[in-house]
Design a protein around this motif. Structure first.
Motif: not given
Length: 87
Positions: A9, A11, A60, A72, A74
């Motif tokens: 993920e 960051l 995140e 975020s 993402l």
């Protein structure tokens, strides 16, 4: 239709906001940017409020407490944007 997948993920580790651009540095060295026009609360906030941010979790996302804005990592990578001041 393809799906966005990651080995790890991404960051955030650092954030800068100018009048025109939100720039986020990721832990793998990449930088991602988006126009502040995508985020009206951020765009319309005074520079002092834009510079007062904290990471959400371990990176995140990013939170600006003075303007109650959360973005975020993402979401930025996917090209998500806010269209109005309403949350």
């Amino acid at each position: 239709m393809s799906t966005l997948t990651f080995e790890t993920e991404p960051l955030a580790v650092d954030v800068t906001v100018s009048d025109e651009t939100l720039r986020v540095t990721l832990d793998d060295g990449r930088e991602i940017g988006a126009p502040t026009a995508w985020f009206p609360r951020l765009r319309d906030a005074p520079a002092a409020a834009r510079s007062k941010w904290r990471l959400i979790g371990i990176g995140e996302g990013i939170h600006w407490p003075d303007i109650d804005e959360d973005i975020s990592v993402l979401g930025l990578l996917a090209g998500n944007r806010r269209h109005s001041r309403a949350a």
